[in-house]
Write a protein that holds these residues in place. Structure first.
Motif, mmCIF file in Angstrom:
data_model
loop_
_atom_site.group_PDB
_atom_site.id
_atom_site.type_symbol
_atom_site.label_atom_id
_atom_site.label_comp_id
_atom_site.label_asym_id
_atom_site.label_seq_id
_atom_site.Cartn_x
_atom_site.Cartn_y
_atom_site.Cartn_z
ATOM 1 N N ARG B 49 48.036 58.527 49.723
ATOM 2 C CA ARG B 49 49.457 58.630 50.002
ATOM 3 C C ARG B 49 50.082 59.520 48.933
ATOM 4 O O ARG B 49 49.696 59.483 47.772
ATOM 5 C CB ARG B 49 50.061 57.227 49.962
ATOM 6 C CG ARG B 49 51.569 57.186 49.955
ATOM 7 C CD ARG B 49 52.098 56.442 48.760
ATOM 8 N NE ARG B 49 51.729 55.055 48.773
ATOM 9 C CZ ARG B 49 52.560 54.078 49.141
ATOM 10 N NH1 ARG B 49 53.774 54.340 49.512
ATOM 11 N NH2 ARG B 49 52.149 52.843 49.104
ATOM 12 N N VAL B 72 55.670 56.156 55.099
ATOM 13 C CA VAL B 72 55.394 54.739 54.840
ATOM 14 C C VAL B 72 56.683 53.936 54.821
ATOM 15 O O VAL B 72 57.608 54.238 54.060
ATOM 16 C CB VAL B 72 54.634 54.566 53.507
ATOM 17 C CG1 VAL B 72 54.402 53.088 53.204
ATOM 18 C CG2 VAL B 72 53.308 55.313 53.550
ATOM 19 N N GLU B 75 55.076 48.118 52.962
ATOM 20 C CA GLU B 75 54.145 47.973 51.846
ATOM 21 C C GLU B 75 53.622 46.539 51.880
ATOM 22 O O GLU B 75 54.405 45.601 52.000
ATOM 23 C CB GLU B 75 54.851 48.178 50.498
ATOM 24 C CG GLU B 75 55.581 49.498 50.360
ATOM 25 C CD GLU B 75 54.692 50.640 49.906
ATOM 26 O OE1 GLU B 75 53.523 50.379 49.513
ATOM 27 O OE2 GLU B 75 55.160 51.791 49.955
ATOM 28 N N THR B 104 51.492 59.040 54.181
ATOM 29 C CA THR B 104 50.035 59.020 54.129
ATOM 30 C C THR B 104 49.560 60.436 54.430
ATOM 31 O O THR B 104 50.264 61.222 55.068
ATOM 32 C CB THR B 104 49.445 58.034 55.152
ATOM 33 O OG1 THR B 104 49.960 58.350 56.448
ATOM 34 C CG2 THR B 104 49.797 56.602 54.785
ATOM 35 N N ALA B 209 51.231 50.945 54.095
ATOM 36 C CA ALA B 209 50.300 51.045 52.964
ATOM 37 C C ALA B 209 49.975 49.625 52.548
ATOM 38 O O ALA B 209 50.878 48.823 52.310
ATOM 39 C CB ALA B 209 50.950 51.804 51.808
ATOM 40 N N PHE B 225 42.261 49.380 49.489
ATOM 41 C CA PHE B 225 43.436 49.966 50.119
ATOM 42 C C PHE B 225 43.194 50.191 51.602
ATOM 43 O O PHE B 225 42.059 50.285 52.064
ATOM 44 C CB PHE B 225 43.841 51.283 49.438
ATOM 45 C CG PHE B 225 42.776 52.358 49.459
ATOM 46 C CD1 PHE B 225 42.610 53.169 50.577
ATOM 47 C CD2 PHE B 225 41.956 52.567 48.363
ATOM 48 C CE1 PHE B 225 41.651 54.170 50.593
ATOM 49 C CE2 PHE B 225 40.976 53.572 48.372
ATOM 50 C CZ PHE B 225 40.824 54.373 49.485
ATOM 51 N N TYR B 227 45.374 52.525 54.549
ATOM 52 C CA TYR B 227 46.521 53.362 54.900
ATOM 53 C C TYR B 227 46.434 53.747 56.376
ATOM 54 O O TYR B 227 45.351 54.028 56.887
ATOM 55 C CB TYR B 227 46.547 54.650 54.068
ATOM 56 C CG TYR B 227 46.808 54.436 52.599
ATOM 57 C CD1 TYR B 227 48.079 54.132 52.130
ATOM 58 C CD2 TYR B 227 45.778 54.560 51.666
ATOM 59 C CE1 TYR B 227 48.325 53.947 50.776
ATOM 60 C CE2 TYR B 227 46.009 54.380 50.310
ATOM 61 C CZ TYR B 227 47.278 54.081 49.872
ATOM 62 O OH TYR B 227 47.517 53.897 48.534
ATOM 63 N N THR B 228 47.591 53.797 57.015
ATOM 64 C CA THR B 228 47.624 54.226 58.423
ATOM 65 C C THR B 228 47.873 55.723 58.476
ATOM 66 O O THR B 228 48.835 56.228 57.896
ATOM 67 C CB THR B 228 48.774 53.534 59.171
ATOM 68 O OG1 THR B 228 49.993 53.810 58.468
ATOM 69 C CG2 THR B 228 48.567 52.041 59.261
ATOM 70 N N ASN B 229 46.998 56.462 59.149
ATOM 71 C CA ASN B 229 47.234 57.879 59.412
ATOM 72 C C ASN B 229 47.743 58.005 60.852
ATOM 73 O O ASN B 229 47.927 56.998 61.534
ATOM 74 C CB ASN B 229 45.953 58.667 59.207
ATOM 75 C CG ASN B 229 45.386 58.447 57.809
ATOM 76 O OD1 ASN B 229 46.131 58.519 56.822
ATOM 77 N ND2 ASN B 229 44.101 58.146 57.718
#
Lengths: 93, 442
Positions: B49, B72, B75, B104, B209, B225, B227-229
Protein backbone atom coordinates in the motif's frame (compact mmCIF):
# COMPACT_ATOMS: atom_id res chain seq x y z
CA UNK A 1 -4.60 -28.46 2.75
CA UNK A 2 -2.27 -25.77 1.54
CA UNK A 3 -0.32 -25.91 -1.68
CA UNK A 4 3.29 -27.03 -1.51
CA UNK A 5 5.88 -24.36 -2.07
CA UNK A 6 7.24 -26.28 -5.07
CA UNK A 7 3.87 -25.86 -6.73
CA UNK A 8 3.57 -22.22 -5.72
CA UNK A 9 6.83 -21.54 -7.55
CA UNK A 10 5.39 -22.95 -10.78
CA UNK A 11 2.93 -20.02 -10.85
CA UNK A 12 5.77 -17.55 -11.41
CA UNK A 13 7.14 -16.33 -14.73
CA UNK A 14 10.83 -17.21 -14.74
CA UNK A 15 13.37 -17.15 -17.57
CA UNK A 16 16.31 -19.17 -16.41
CA UNK A 17 19.89 -18.32 -17.25
CA UNK A 18 22.13 -21.23 -18.20
CA UNK A 19 24.34 -20.72 -15.22
CA UNK A 20 23.42 -20.30 -11.59
CA UNK A 21 23.66 -16.82 -10.09
CA UNK A 22 24.21 -18.46 -6.69
CA UNK A 23 27.47 -20.20 -5.83
CA UNK A 24 28.23 -22.06 -2.62
CA UNK A 25 31.62 -22.71 -1.10
CA UNK A 26 31.31 -26.37 -0.06
CA UNK A 27 34.36 -26.17 2.21
CA UNK A 28 32.50 -23.55 4.25
CA UNK A 29 29.11 -25.34 4.04
CA UNK A 30 30.70 -28.53 5.42
CA UNK A 31 31.68 -26.71 8.61
CA UNK A 32 28.21 -25.15 9.08
CA UNK A 33 25.90 -26.78 11.61
CA UNK A 34 22.97 -24.30 11.69
CA UNK A 35 22.33 -24.19 7.93
CA UNK A 36 19.89 -21.27 8.20
CA UNK A 37 19.62 -21.18 4.39
CA UNK A 38 17.47 -24.34 4.49
CA UNK A 39 14.85 -22.86 6.83
CA UNK A 40 14.94 -19.27 5.68
CA UNK A 41 14.76 -19.55 1.88
CA UNK A 42 11.12 -18.70 1.00
CA UNK A 43 11.34 -20.95 -2.06
CA UNK A 44 12.79 -23.87 -0.06
CA UNK A 45 15.54 -24.11 -2.67
CA UNK A 46 18.36 -25.17 -0.35
CA UNK A 47 18.86 -28.77 0.69
CA UNK A 48 21.58 -31.17 1.66
CA UNK A 49 22.24 -33.91 -0.88
CA UNK A 50 21.56 -37.33 0.61
CA UNK A 51 24.34 -38.94 -1.46
CA UNK A 52 27.20 -36.48 -1.25
CA UNK A 53 26.27 -34.56 1.90
CA UNK A 54 26.92 -31.36 -0.05
CA UNK A 55 24.62 -28.35 0.04
CA UNK A 56 22.57 -27.90 -3.12
CA UNK A 57 20.65 -24.85 -4.29
CA UNK A 58 18.02 -24.98 -7.04
CA UNK A 59 18.70 -21.57 -8.53
CA UNK A 60 16.00 -22.01 -11.18
CA UNK A 61 13.14 -21.16 -8.77
CA UNK A 62 14.93 -18.27 -7.10
CA UNK A 63 12.70 -15.35 -6.07
CA UNK A 64 15.75 -13.05 -5.91
CA UNK A 65 14.83 -11.94 -2.40
CA UNK A 66 18.39 -11.93 -1.04
CA UNK A 67 17.53 -13.76 2.19
CA UNK A 68 20.26 -16.41 1.81
CA UNK A 69 22.90 -13.79 1.09
CA UNK A 70 22.12 -12.16 4.45
CA UNK A 71 21.37 -15.31 6.45
CA UNK A 72 24.65 -17.03 5.59
CA UNK A 73 26.85 -15.60 8.29
CA UNK A 74 29.79 -17.72 7.14
CA UNK A 75 29.77 -16.06 3.72
CA UNK A 76 29.56 -19.28 1.75
CA UNK A 77 26.80 -17.89 -0.48
CA UNK A 78 28.05 -15.73 -3.34
CA UNK A 79 24.95 -14.28 -4.82
CA UNK A 80 24.55 -11.83 -7.64
CA UNK A 81 21.62 -10.78 -9.74
CA UNK A 82 20.97 -12.98 -12.77
CA UNK A 83 22.07 -11.40 -16.02
CA UNK A 84 19.71 -8.72 -17.42
CA UNK A 85 16.42 -10.17 -18.67
CA UNK A 86 16.86 -13.45 -16.80
CA UNK A 87 15.45 -14.79 -13.56
CA UNK A 88 12.01 -14.21 -12.07
CA UNK A 89 9.78 -11.64 -13.83
CA UNK A 90 7.02 -10.60 -11.46
CA UNK A 91 3.73 -9.93 -13.26
CA UNK A 92 2.01 -8.64 -10.11
CA UNK A 93 4.71 -7.72 -7.58
CA UNK B 1 35.46 20.15 -22.11
CA UNK B 2 34.25 17.86 -24.89
CA UNK B 3 31.38 16.27 -23.09
CA UNK B 4 30.52 12.72 -24.01
CA UNK B 5 29.12 12.19 -20.55
CA UNK B 6 25.45 11.74 -19.86
CA UNK B 7 24.00 14.00 -17.21
CA UNK B 8 22.71 11.15 -15.06
CA UNK B 9 22.70 7.36 -15.05
CA UNK B 10 20.14 5.74 -12.76
CA UNK B 11 20.59 2.16 -11.63
CA UNK B 12 17.24 0.45 -11.07
CA UNK B 13 13.68 0.99 -12.26
CA UNK B 14 11.81 1.08 -9.00
CA UNK B 15 9.96 4.04 -7.55
CA UNK B 16 13.06 5.99 -6.45
CA UNK B 17 14.83 5.60 -9.79
CA UNK B 18 11.73 6.26 -11.88
CA UNK B 19 10.70 9.32 -9.83
CA UNK B 20 14.22 10.72 -10.25
CA UNK B 21 14.17 9.96 -14.00
CA UNK B 22 10.81 11.69 -14.35
CA UNK B 23 11.93 14.87 -12.56
CA UNK B 24 15.33 15.12 -14.24
CA UNK B 25 13.82 14.64 -17.71
CA UNK B 26 11.19 17.23 -16.93
CA UNK B 27 14.04 19.60 -16.06
CA UNK B 28 15.50 18.92 -19.50
CA UNK B 29 18.35 16.71 -18.33
CA UNK B 30 19.72 13.75 -20.23
CA UNK B 31 18.80 10.65 -18.26
CA UNK B 32 19.50 6.97 -18.79
CA UNK B 33 17.84 4.45 -16.48
CA UNK B 34 19.03 0.84 -16.53
CA UNK B 35 16.70 -1.90 -15.31
CA UNK B 36 17.69 -5.57 -15.09
CA UNK B 37 14.14 -6.97 -15.44
CA UNK B 38 12.01 -7.29 -18.56
CA UNK B 39 10.28 -4.03 -17.58
CA UNK B 40 10.60 -1.63 -14.67
CA UNK B 41 8.64 -3.32 -11.89
CA UNK B 42 9.28 -6.90 -12.93
CA UNK B 43 11.80 -7.43 -10.10
CA UNK B 44 9.89 -5.39 -7.54
CA UNK B 45 7.71 -6.55 -4.69
CA UNK B 46 5.53 -4.60 -2.28
CA UNK B 47 3.05 -5.57 0.43
CA UNK B 48 1.50 -3.28 -0.49
CA UNK B 49 0.00 0.00 0.00
CA UNK B 50 1.22 3.50 -0.76
CA UNK B 51 0.33 6.60 1.26
CA UNK B 52 -0.19 9.46 -1.13
CA UNK B 53 -0.54 12.57 1.03
CA UNK B 54 3.22 13.01 1.61
CA UNK B 55 4.15 12.73 -2.08
CA UNK B 56 1.28 14.51 -3.87
CA UNK B 57 2.86 17.95 -3.33
CA UNK B 58 6.20 16.73 -4.72
CA UNK B 59 4.73 15.64 -8.06
CA UNK B 60 1.53 17.70 -8.47
CA UNK B 61 -1.08 16.06 -10.66
CA UNK B 62 1.09 13.09 -11.62
CA UNK B 63 -0.76 10.54 -9.52
CA UNK B 64 -4.28 11.67 -10.52
CA UNK B 65 -4.53 8.98 -13.20
CA UNK B 66 -2.08 6.44 -11.79
CA UNK B 67 -3.05 2.76 -12.04
CA UNK B 68 -3.56 2.18 -8.35
CA UNK B 69 -5.61 -0.81 -7.24
CA UNK B 70 -8.12 0.37 -4.59
CA UNK B 71 -8.28 3.30 -2.19
CA UNK B 72 -8.24 2.00 1.38
CA UNK B 73 -11.33 2.82 3.46
CA UNK B 74 -11.16 -0.01 5.96
CA UNK B 75 -8.31 -0.87 8.31
CA UNK B 76 -8.38 -4.07 10.33
CA UNK B 77 -6.04 -5.62 12.85
CA UNK B 78 -6.33 -9.23 13.93
CA UNK B 79 -4.57 -10.68 16.95
CA UNK B 80 -3.98 -14.36 16.54
CA UNK B 81 -3.65 -16.87 19.37
CA UNK B 82 -3.35 -20.28 17.75
CA UNK B 83 -6.65 -20.76 15.92
CA UNK B 84 -8.36 -18.09 18.05
CA UNK B 85 -8.62 -14.62 16.60
CA UNK B 86 -9.65 -11.17 17.78
CA UNK B 87 -10.24 -8.55 15.09
CA UNK B 88 -10.54 -4.82 15.38
CA UNK B 89 -11.89 -3.10 12.30
CA UNK B 90 -12.06 0.60 11.63
CA UNK B 91 -13.81 2.49 8.85
CA UNK B 92 -13.11 6.20 8.68
CA UNK B 93 -15.72 8.03 6.62
CA UNK B 94 -13.12 10.62 5.58
CA UNK B 95 -11.12 7.90 3.79
CA UNK B 96 -14.08 7.33 1.49
CA UNK B 97 -13.68 10.75 -0.10
CA UNK B 98 -11.06 12.10 -2.51
CA UNK B 99 -8.25 12.95 -2.23
CA UNK B 100 -7.73 9.43 -0.92
CA UNK B 101 -5.16 8.81 1.79
CA UNK B 102 -3.73 5.53 0.60
CA UNK B 103 -4.07 3.01 -2.18
CA UNK B 104 -3.24 -0.64 -2.57
CA UNK B 105 -0.82 -1.20 -5.40
CA UNK B 106 0.81 -3.92 -7.51
CA UNK B 107 4.28 -2.98 -8.60
CA UNK B 108 4.56 -4.61 -12.02
CA UNK B 109 1.69 -2.49 -13.26
CA UNK B 110 2.45 0.68 -11.32
CA UNK B 111 6.18 0.87 -12.09
CA UNK B 112 5.58 0.29 -15.80
CA UNK B 113 3.17 3.20 -15.77
CA UNK B 114 5.64 5.50 -14.00
CA UNK B 115 8.33 4.39 -16.44
CA UNK B 116 6.08 5.35 -19.37
CA UNK B 117 5.52 8.76 -17.74
CA UNK B 118 9.28 9.28 -17.40
CA UNK B 119 9.80 8.28 -21.04
CA UNK B 120 7.12 10.76 -22.14
CA UNK B 121 9.30 13.42 -20.53
CA UNK B 122 12.30 12.20 -22.48
CA UNK B 123 14.06 9.72 -20.18
CA UNK B 124 15.74 6.69 -21.76
CA UNK B 125 14.65 3.57 -19.90
CA UNK B 126 16.58 0.48 -20.96
CA UNK B 127 15.24 -2.83 -19.60
CA UNK B 128 17.04 -6.20 -19.43
CA UNK B 129 20.27 -4.47 -18.63
CA UNK B 130 22.05 -5.39 -15.40
CA UNK B 131 24.60 -2.92 -14.09
CA UNK B 132 27.73 -4.86 -13.13
CA UNK B 133 29.98 -2.22 -11.65
CA UNK B 134 30.68 1.44 -11.11
CA UNK B 135 33.20 3.38 -13.21
CA UNK B 136 35.71 5.36 -11.22
CA UNK B 137 37.75 8.39 -12.25
CA UNK B 138 40.26 9.99 -9.88
CA UNK B 139 38.59 8.36 -6.90
CA UNK B 140 35.11 9.55 -7.79
CA UNK B 141 32.17 7.69 -9.32
CA UNK B 142 32.07 8.49 -13.04
CA UNK B 143 29.48 6.13 -14.49
CA UNK B 144 28.60 2.47 -14.67
CA UNK B 145 29.63 -0.70 -16.44
CA UNK B 146 26.75 -2.75 -17.88
CA UNK B 147 26.97 -5.78 -20.14
CA UNK B 148 30.54 -4.98 -21.16
CA UNK B 149 29.74 -1.36 -21.97
CA UNK B 150 31.07 1.64 -20.12
CA UNK B 151 28.58 4.45 -19.66
CA UNK B 152 29.98 7.73 -18.35
CA UNK B 153 27.82 10.18 -16.45
CA UNK B 154 28.26 13.22 -14.26
CA UNK B 155 26.17 11.63 -11.53
CA UNK B 156 25.01 8.08 -10.80
CA UNK B 157 21.90 7.43 -8.72
CA UNK B 158 21.99 4.05 -6.98
CA UNK B 159 18.31 3.11 -6.81
CA UNK B 160 18.92 -0.62 -6.97
CA UNK B 161 16.84 -1.78 -4.05
CA UNK B 162 17.38 -3.13 -0.55
CA UNK B 163 20.39 -5.23 -1.52
CA UNK B 164 22.04 -2.28 -3.35
CA UNK B 165 25.15 -3.71 -4.90
CA UNK B 166 26.05 -0.20 -6.12
CA UNK B 167 26.02 1.37 -2.65
CA UNK B 168 28.08 -1.59 -1.48
CA UNK B 169 30.63 -1.11 -4.27
CA UNK B 170 30.94 2.56 -3.35
CA UNK B 171 31.52 1.53 0.30
CA UNK B 172 28.46 3.48 1.42
CA UNK B 173 26.43 0.58 2.74
CA UNK B 174 26.43 -0.97 6.18
CA UNK B 175 27.04 -4.73 6.12
CA UNK B 176 23.85 -6.71 5.44
CA UNK B 177 23.14 -8.56 8.69
CA UNK B 178 20.11 -10.60 9.84
CA UNK B 179 19.47 -8.38 12.88
CA UNK B 180 18.59 -5.49 10.59
CA UNK B 181 16.38 -7.30 8.11
CA UNK B 182 13.11 -9.13 7.74
CA UNK B 183 12.07 -11.49 5.00
CA UNK B 184 8.70 -10.86 3.39
CA UNK B 185 6.77 -13.54 1.50
CA UNK B 186 3.70 -12.70 -0.54
CA UNK B 187 1.04 -14.51 -2.53
CA UNK B 188 -1.29 -12.91 -5.04
CA UNK B 189 -4.68 -14.60 -5.48
CA UNK B 190 -6.93 -13.76 -8.42
CA UNK B 191 -10.53 -12.97 -7.40
CA UNK B 192 -13.31 -11.10 -9.22
CA UNK B 193 -13.87 -7.56 -8.05
CA UNK B 194 -17.49 -8.28 -7.09
CA UNK B 195 -16.41 -11.14 -4.86
CA UNK B 196 -13.75 -8.97 -3.22
CA UNK B 197 -16.26 -6.22 -2.46
CA UNK B 198 -18.76 -8.70 -1.09
CA UNK B 199 -16.27 -10.58 1.11
CA UNK B 200 -14.77 -7.44 2.59
CA UNK B 201 -17.98 -5.37 2.76
CA UNK B 202 -16.72 -2.69 0.38
CA UNK B 203 -18.33 -0.45 -2.21
CA UNK B 204 -17.06 -0.50 -5.80
CA UNK B 205 -13.43 0.59 -6.02
CA UNK B 206 -12.94 0.64 -2.26
CA UNK B 207 -10.21 -1.36 -0.56
CA UNK B 208 -9.28 -2.87 2.77
CA UNK B 209 -5.96 -3.28 4.55
CA UNK B 210 -5.81 -6.03 7.12
CA UNK B 211 -2.83 -6.71 9.39
CA UNK B 212 -2.25 -9.76 11.58
CA UNK B 213 -0.06 -10.27 14.61
CA UNK B 214 0.44 -12.91 17.26
CA UNK B 215 1.24 -16.57 17.15
CA UNK B 216 1.44 -16.63 13.33
CA UNK B 217 5.09 -15.63 13.78
CA UNK B 218 5.55 -18.02 16.76
CA UNK B 219 6.68 -15.38 19.18
CA UNK B 220 9.02 -13.82 16.68
CA UNK B 221 9.09 -10.30 15.40
CA UNK B 222 6.83 -9.94 12.39
CA UNK B 223 3.26 -10.03 11.19
CA UNK B 224 0.90 -10.84 8.39
CA UNK B 225 -0.95 -8.71 5.87
CA UNK B 226 -3.88 -8.91 3.50
CA UNK B 227 -4.59 -6.19 0.94
CA UNK B 228 -7.42 -6.01 -1.57
CA UNK B 229 -6.39 -5.17 -5.14
CA UNK B 230 -8.79 -4.55 -8.07
CA UNK B 231 -9.11 -8.22 -9.00
CA UNK B 232 -6.72 -9.92 -6.66
CA UNK B 233 -5.70 -10.22 -3.03
CA UNK B 234 -2.17 -9.81 -1.69
CA UNK B 235 -1.52 -12.08 1.28
CA UNK B 236 1.81 -12.18 3.02
CA UNK B 237 4.00 -12.58 6.03
CA UNK B 238 6.93 -10.53 7.27
CA UNK B 239 9.40 -12.36 9.52
CA UNK B 240 12.33 -10.84 11.40
CA UNK B 241 15.45 -12.63 10.18
CA UNK B 242 17.35 -12.57 13.42
CA UNK B 243 14.62 -14.37 15.33
CA UNK B 244 14.27 -16.97 12.58
CA UNK B 245 18.01 -17.62 12.68
CA UNK B 246 17.83 -18.50 16.37
CA UNK B 247 15.77 -21.61 15.81
CA UNK B 248 12.89 -23.18 17.70
CA UNK B 249 14.58 -23.89 21.03
CA UNK B 250 14.88 -20.17 21.84
CA UNK B 251 11.16 -19.66 22.02
CA UNK B 252 8.31 -20.45 24.31
CA UNK B 253 6.29 -23.01 22.44
CA UNK B 254 3.67 -23.55 25.11
CA UNK B 255 1.37 -20.81 23.91
CA UNK B 256 -1.23 -22.73 21.99
CA UNK B 257 0.86 -22.79 18.86
CA UNK B 258 0.59 -26.35 17.68
CA UNK B 259 3.41 -28.35 16.15
CA UNK B 260 6.49 -26.27 15.45
CA UNK B 261 7.50 -25.70 11.85
CA UNK B 262 10.35 -23.31 11.62
CA UNK B 263 10.93 -22.74 7.97
CA UNK B 264 9.60 -19.74 6.10
CA UNK B 265 7.45 -21.66 3.56
CA UNK B 266 5.74 -23.60 6.38
CA UNK B 267 5.01 -20.45 8.37
CA UNK B 268 3.45 -18.95 5.24
CA UNK B 269 1.43 -22.13 4.65
CA UNK B 270 0.09 -22.03 8.21
CA UNK B 271 -0.79 -18.37 7.85
CA UNK B 272 -2.81 -18.79 4.67
CA UNK B 273 -4.73 -21.70 6.18
CA UNK B 274 -5.82 -19.64 9.17
CA UNK B 275 -9.65 -19.43 9.01
CA UNK B 276 -9.44 -15.64 9.09
CA UNK B 277 -7.43 -15.71 5.82
CA UNK B 278 -8.96 -18.83 4.24
CA UNK B 279 -12.45 -17.26 4.19
CA UNK B 280 -11.16 -14.50 1.91
CA UNK B 281 -9.03 -16.54 -0.49
CA UNK B 282 -11.53 -19.38 -0.76
CA UNK B 283 -11.88 -20.45 -4.40
CA UNK B 284 -9.30 -17.88 -5.51
CA UNK B 285 -6.44 -18.98 -7.71
CA UNK B 286 -2.81 -18.42 -6.72
CA UNK B 287 -1.23 -16.26 -9.42
CA UNK B 288 2.19 -15.49 -8.01
CA UNK B 289 4.54 -16.29 -5.13
CA UNK B 290 7.11 -13.64 -4.35
CA UNK B 291 9.59 -12.69 -1.65
CA UNK B 292 11.97 -9.94 -0.70
CA UNK B 293 14.06 -8.68 2.15
CA UNK B 294 13.04 -5.54 4.02
CA UNK B 295 15.30 -3.23 5.97
CA UNK B 296 14.05 -3.07 9.56
CA UNK B 297 16.88 -1.06 11.13
CA UNK B 298 15.21 2.33 10.73
CA UNK B 299 17.34 5.45 10.80
CA UNK B 300 20.25 3.55 12.39
CA UNK B 301 20.52 1.30 9.33
CA UNK B 302 20.81 3.97 6.65
CA UNK B 303 23.66 3.85 4.20
CA UNK B 304 25.77 6.95 3.59
CA UNK B 305 23.65 8.90 1.15
CA UNK B 306 26.22 10.45 -1.17
CA UNK B 307 29.78 10.37 -2.37
CA UNK B 308 31.66 12.11 -5.17
CA UNK B 309 29.53 11.61 -8.27
CA UNK B 310 26.83 9.43 -6.69
CA UNK B 311 23.63 9.53 -4.62
CA UNK B 312 21.73 6.63 -3.04
CA UNK B 313 17.90 6.64 -3.02
CA UNK B 314 14.93 4.54 -1.91
CA UNK B 315 15.39 1.08 -0.39
CA UNK B 316 19.03 1.14 -1.51
CA UNK B 317 19.63 3.84 1.09
CA UNK B 318 17.53 2.05 3.73
CA UNK B 319 14.49 4.34 3.53
CA UNK B 320 11.90 1.98 4.96
CA UNK B 321 10.04 2.20 8.22
CA UNK B 322 8.04 -0.20 10.29
CA UNK B 323 5.87 1.97 12.53
CA UNK B 324 4.02 -0.98 14.08
CA UNK B 325 0.64 -1.08 12.38
CA UNK B 326 1.74 1.05 9.45
CA UNK B 327 4.64 0.01 7.25
CA UNK B 328 6.14 2.49 4.85
CA UNK B 329 8.69 2.56 2.07
CA UNK B 330 7.24 3.50 -1.29
CA UNK B 331 6.56 7.13 -0.46
CA UNK B 332 10.08 7.45 0.92
CA UNK B 333 11.38 6.02 -2.35
CA UNK B 334 9.42 8.51 -4.46
CA UNK B 335 10.39 11.45 -2.24
CA UNK B 336 14.09 10.55 -2.10
CA UNK B 337 14.10 10.13 -5.89
CA UNK B 338 12.53 13.56 -6.38
CA UNK B 339 14.90 15.21 -3.90
CA UNK B 340 17.92 13.51 -5.52
CA UNK B 341 16.77 14.80 -8.92
CA UNK B 342 16.43 18.38 -7.67
CA UNK B 343 19.89 18.33 -6.08
CA UNK B 344 21.44 16.87 -9.23
CA UNK B 345 19.72 19.51 -11.37
CA UNK B 346 21.41 22.16 -9.20
CA UNK B 347 24.74 20.30 -9.36
CA UNK B 348 24.52 20.30 -13.17
CA UNK B 349 23.87 24.06 -13.17
CA UNK B 350 26.97 24.60 -11.03
CA UNK B 351 28.94 21.84 -12.76
CA UNK B 352 29.90 20.59 -9.29
CA UNK B 353 29.47 16.88 -8.56
CA UNK B 354 31.65 16.70 -5.48
CA UNK B 355 30.54 14.99 -2.30
CA UNK B 356 30.59 18.40 -0.68
CA UNK B 357 28.00 19.79 -3.08
CA UNK B 358 25.96 16.58 -3.18
CA UNK B 359 25.71 16.62 0.63
CA UNK B 360 22.85 19.01 -0.07
CA UNK B 361 20.83 15.84 -0.75
CA UNK B 362 21.16 14.74 2.87
CA UNK B 363 20.28 18.21 4.16
CA UNK B 364 17.18 18.34 1.96
CA UNK B 365 16.14 14.87 3.11
CA UNK B 366 16.48 15.96 6.73
CA UNK B 367 14.12 18.85 6.06
CA UNK B 368 11.61 16.47 4.43
CA UNK B 369 9.17 13.97 5.91
CA UNK B 370 11.54 11.17 4.92
CA UNK B 371 14.21 11.75 7.55
CA UNK B 372 11.83 13.40 10.00
CA UNK B 373 9.65 10.28 10.14
CA UNK B 374 12.70 8.01 10.25
CA UNK B 375 13.97 10.02 13.23
CA UNK B 376 10.61 10.10 15.07
CA UNK B 377 10.32 6.33 14.83
CA UNK B 378 13.96 5.70 15.70
CA UNK B 379 13.11 3.27 18.52
CA UNK B 380 10.27 1.27 16.95
CA UNK B 381 12.47 -1.67 16.03
CA UNK B 382 13.55 -2.26 19.65
CA UNK B 383 10.00 -1.84 20.97
CA UNK B 384 8.65 -4.28 18.37
CA UNK B 385 11.41 -6.78 19.15
CA UNK B 386 9.61 -7.53 22.44
CA UNK B 387 8.38 -11.12 22.05
CA UNK B 388 5.49 -10.54 24.50
CA UNK B 389 3.80 -8.44 21.82
CA UNK B 390 3.51 -11.53 19.63
CA UNK B 391 2.68 -14.13 22.28
CA UNK B 392 1.46 -12.98 25.67
CA UNK B 393 -0.78 -10.06 24.75
CA UNK B 394 -2.73 -11.73 21.92
CA UNK B 395 -3.21 -14.78 24.20
CA UNK B 396 -4.33 -12.52 27.04
CA UNK B 397 -6.95 -10.75 24.89
CA UNK B 398 -8.11 -14.08 23.56
CA UNK B 399 -8.68 -15.55 27.07
CA UNK B 400 -10.34 -12.40 28.26
CA UNK B 401 -12.89 -12.45 25.43
CA UNK B 402 -13.29 -16.17 25.90
CA UNK B 403 -14.18 -15.53 29.55
CA UNK B 404 -16.54 -12.69 28.65
CA UNK B 405 -18.48 -14.51 25.93
CA UNK B 406 -18.47 -18.13 27.05
CA UNK B 407 -21.31 -19.48 29.16
CA UNK B 408 -20.48 -22.83 30.68
CA UNK B 409 -22.31 -25.17 33.06
CA UNK B 410 -21.62 -23.61 36.42
CA UNK B 411 -22.14 -20.06 37.77
CA UNK B 412 -20.06 -17.38 36.04
CA UNK B 413 -17.41 -15.16 37.53
CA UNK B 414 -17.99 -11.42 37.41
CA UNK B 415 -16.48 -9.49 34.51
CA UNK B 416 -13.82 -7.73 36.57
CA UNK B 417 -12.69 -11.03 38.06
CA UNK B 418 -12.51 -12.60 34.57
CA UNK B 419 -10.38 -9.74 33.30
CA UNK B 420 -7.99 -9.93 36.24
CA UNK B 421 -7.64 -13.68 35.85
CA UNK B 422 -6.79 -13.33 32.16
CA UNK B 423 -4.25 -10.61 32.87
CA UNK B 424 -2.63 -12.54 35.74
CA UNK B 425 -2.45 -15.74 33.77
CA UNK B 426 -0.60 -14.18 30.86
CA UNK B 427 1.20 -11.04 31.87
CA UNK B 428 3.04 -10.25 35.07
CA UNK B 429 1.90 -6.80 36.09
CA UNK B 430 5.44 -5.47 36.19
CA UNK B 431 6.50 -6.61 32.71
CA UNK B 432 3.21 -5.36 31.30
CA UNK B 433 3.85 -2.00 32.92
CA UNK B 434 7.34 -1.85 31.42
CA UNK B 435 5.96 -2.73 28.00
CA UNK B 436 3.42 0.04 28.35
CA UNK B 437 6.19 2.50 29.15
CA UNK B 438 8.20 1.37 26.13
CA UNK B 439 5.29 2.34 23.89
CA UNK B 440 6.01 5.97 24.70
CA UNK B 441 9.00 5.66 22.39
CA UNK B 442 6.83 5.24 19.32
Amino acid sequence: MTMKVEEKLTRNAIRNAKESHIRLDQTICRTCVERPCIRLCPGRLYSQSAETGEMVVEYAGCLECGTCKIACGRKSVSWEYPEGGFGVQYRYG
Amino acid sequence: MADDKLDVVIVGGGLAGLAAAYCLSEAGRQVLLLERGDEPGSKNVTGGRIYLAPIRPLLPGLFDNAPFERHVVKEALTMVDGRNTTTLSHVQDRWRHAPYMSYTVLRARFDQWLSAKAMEKGAFVIPRRRVDDLLWEDGRVAGVRAGGEEISAHVVIAADGALSFMAEKAHLKQPLVPSKHAVAVKEVYGLESGAIEERFGLDAGEGAAHLFMGSITKGRFGGGFLYTNKESLSVGLVLGMDALMQGPEQFDVTLNQGPEQFDVPSLMGEFESLPEIAQYIKGAELKEYSAHIITEAGVGGLSRLFTDGMLVAGDAAGFALNMGVTVRGMEFAVASGVIAARVIDEALKKNDFSAQFLSLYERRLKESFVMKDMETFRHTAEVLANPRLFTVYPACISSLLDAVFTIGEGPRKGLYRSAMDAAKKHAGAWSAFKDFLSLRKI
